[in-house]
Design a protein around this motif. Structure first.
Motif, PDB file in Angstrom:
ATOM      1  N   ASP A  44       0.834  -1.199   0.000  1.00 22.21           N
ATOM      2  CA  ASP A  44       0.000   0.000   0.000  1.00 22.21           C
ATOM      3  C   ASP A  44       0.871   1.252   0.000  1.00 22.21           C
ATOM      4  O   ASP A  44       2.045   1.213   0.328  1.00 22.21           O
ATOM      5  N   ALA A  45       0.267   2.372  -0.371  1.00 24.40           N
ATOM      6  CA  ALA A  45       0.994   3.645  -0.434  1.00 24.40           C
ATOM      7  C   ALA A  45       1.094   4.301   0.933  1.00 24.40           C
ATOM      8  O   ALA A  45       1.517   5.439   1.040  1.00 24.40           O
ATOM      9  N   TYR A  46       0.724   3.589   1.971  1.00 23.98           N
ATOM     10  CA  TYR A  46       0.806   4.111   3.331  1.00 23.98           C
ATOM     11  C   TYR A  46       1.250   2.983   4.257  1.00 23.98           C
ATOM     12  O   TYR A  46       1.130   1.803   3.922  1.00 23.98           O
ATOM     13  N   ASP A  47       1.772   3.369   5.412  1.00 22.34           N
ATOM     14  CA  ASP A  47       2.305   2.385   6.351  1.00 22.34           C
ATOM     15  C   ASP A  47       1.361   2.074   7.499  1.00 22.34           C
ATOM     16  O   ASP A  47       1.342   0.954   8.004  1.00 22.34           O
ATOM     17  N   LEU A  48       0.615   3.070   7.948  1.00 21.24           N
ATOM     18  CA  LEU A  48      -0.277   2.920   9.090  1.00 21.24           C
ATOM     19  C   LEU A  48      -1.558   3.687   8.840  1.00 21.24           C
ATOM     20  O   LEU A  48      -1.591   4.619   8.033  1.00 21.24           O
ATOM     21  N   VAL A  49      -2.595   3.315   9.584  1.00 24.76           N
ATOM     22  CA  VAL A  49      -3.844   4.075   9.607  1.00 24.76           C
ATOM     23  C   VAL A  49      -4.150   4.343  11.072  1.00 24.76           C
ATOM     24  O   VAL A  49      -4.057   3.437  11.900  1.00 24.76           O
ATOM     25  N   VAL A  50      -4.470   5.591  11.396  1.00 23.00           N
ATOM     26  CA  VAL A  50      -4.842   5.929  12.767  1.00 23.00           C
ATOM     27  C   VAL A  50      -6.271   6.446  12.776  1.00 23.00           C
ATOM     28  O   VAL A  50      -6.739   7.021  11.798  1.00 23.00           O
ATOM     29  N   GLU A  51      -6.945   6.212  13.901  1.00 21.62           N
ATOM     30  CA  GLU A  51      -8.301   6.726  14.077  1.00 21.62           C
ATOM     31  C   GLU A  51      -8.256   7.846  15.108  1.00 21.62           C
ATOM     32  O   GLU A  51      -7.903   7.631  16.270  1.00 21.62           O
ATOM     33  N   VAL A  52      -8.580   9.041  14.656  1.00 17.96           N
ATOM     34  CA  VAL A  52      -8.585  10.214  15.533  1.00 17.96           C
ATOM     35  C   VAL A  52      -9.918  10.919  15.345  1.00 17.96           C
ATOM     36  O   VAL A  52     -10.294  11.254  14.210  1.00 17.96           O
ATOM     37  N   GLY A  53     -10.616  11.149  16.441  1.00 18.81           N
ATOM     38  CA  GLY A  53     -11.892  11.854  16.372  1.00 18.81           C
ATOM     39  C   GLY A  53     -12.930  11.137  15.520  1.00 18.81           C
ATOM     40  O   GLY A  53     -13.741  11.771  14.867  1.00 18.81           O
ATOM     41  N   GLY A  54     -12.892   9.805  15.508  1.00 21.49           N
ATOM     42  CA  GLY A  54     -13.860   9.034  14.737  1.00 21.49           C
ATOM     43  C   GLY A  54     -13.566   8.976  13.247  1.00 21.49           C
ATOM     44  O   GLY A  54     -14.379   8.446  12.483  1.00 21.49           O
ATOM     45  N   ARG A  55     -12.425   9.515  12.833  1.00 23.49           N
ATOM     46  CA  ARG A  55     -12.044   9.484  11.403  1.00 23.49           C
ATOM     47  C   ARG A  55     -10.725   8.745  11.239  1.00 23.49           C
ATOM     48  O   ARG A  55      -9.851   8.806  12.107  1.00 23.49           O
ATOM     49  N   PHE A  56     -10.589   8.084  10.094  1.00 27.61           N
ATOM     50  CA  PHE A  56      -9.373   7.337   9.795  1.00 27.61           C
ATOM     51  C   PHE A  56      -8.454   8.172   8.914  1.00 27.61           C
ATOM     52  O   PHE A  56      -8.917   8.849   7.990  1.00 27.61           O
ATOM     53  N   HIS A  57      -7.147   8.092   9.213  1.00 24.92           N
ATOM     54  CA  HIS A  57      -6.141   8.865   8.475  1.00 24.92           C
ATOM     55  C   HIS A  57      -4.996   7.930   8.068  1.00 24.92           C
ATOM     56  O   HIS A  57      -4.423   7.244   8.927  1.00 24.92           O
TER      57      HIS A  57
END
Length: 154
Positions: A44-57
């Motif tokens: 994938d073009a990203y390494d991690l996904v974080v959930e902050v404030g109910g949204r994924f980044h």
């Protein structure tokens, strides 16, 4: 005892430095009670996904390196290797943030991909004669804790 920068330099393979950076970034989010998701495959073009404030980044992890006595820098493009093609590709539309570990100063930064121009970004951690140069951002603008607070409020 070895300092952080020397430890990173002693990791001869770039993949090991990348793995160390990802682990440090991941733990920084976990310590701040932020859920972290790790993609199953490394394609994938990203390494991690974080959930902050109910949204994924989506995050692309990068390791900063000393670029001068008062700055660190990191690459903002990925190298693409195909059978008969080699090129570089930016992260716009593929990741939302660069999560950067700076072993020189032991800092973690969260930088919106949308604020990056060019193939690298340089961050100033100390005032110098070159402080007036354009394209230099102060590290304080992107410290992980402050950026997370902004994300939680938005």
């Amino acid at each position: 005892m070895l300092d952080r920068t020397t430890c990173y330099e002693n990791l001869e393979e770039p993949q090991k430095r990348g793995q160390a950076t990802e682990a440090i970034i991941q733990s920084a989010f976990v310590l701040r009670d932020v859920p972290v998701l790790v993609p199953t495959y490394g394609t994938d073009a990203y390494d991690l996904v974080v959930e902050v404030g109910g949204r994924f980044h989506r995050l692309e992890c990068k390791t900063a390196y000393r670029s001068s006595e008062s700055t660190v820098a990191f690459e903002t493009v990925s190298s693409c290797h195909r059978r008969d093609d080699y090129g570089q590709r930016g992260y716009s539309g593929r990741a939302a943030y660069f999560a950067v570990y700076d072993p020189v100063n032991d800092n973690r930064y969260l930088i919106p991909v949308s604020e990056v121009t060019g193939d690298m970004m340089e961050l100033r951690f100390r005032a110098s004669a070159a402080s007036h140069r354009t394209g230099l951002d102060r590290v304080e603008e992107y410290l992980l804790g402050d950026q997370l607070e902004d994300l939680r409020r938005s």
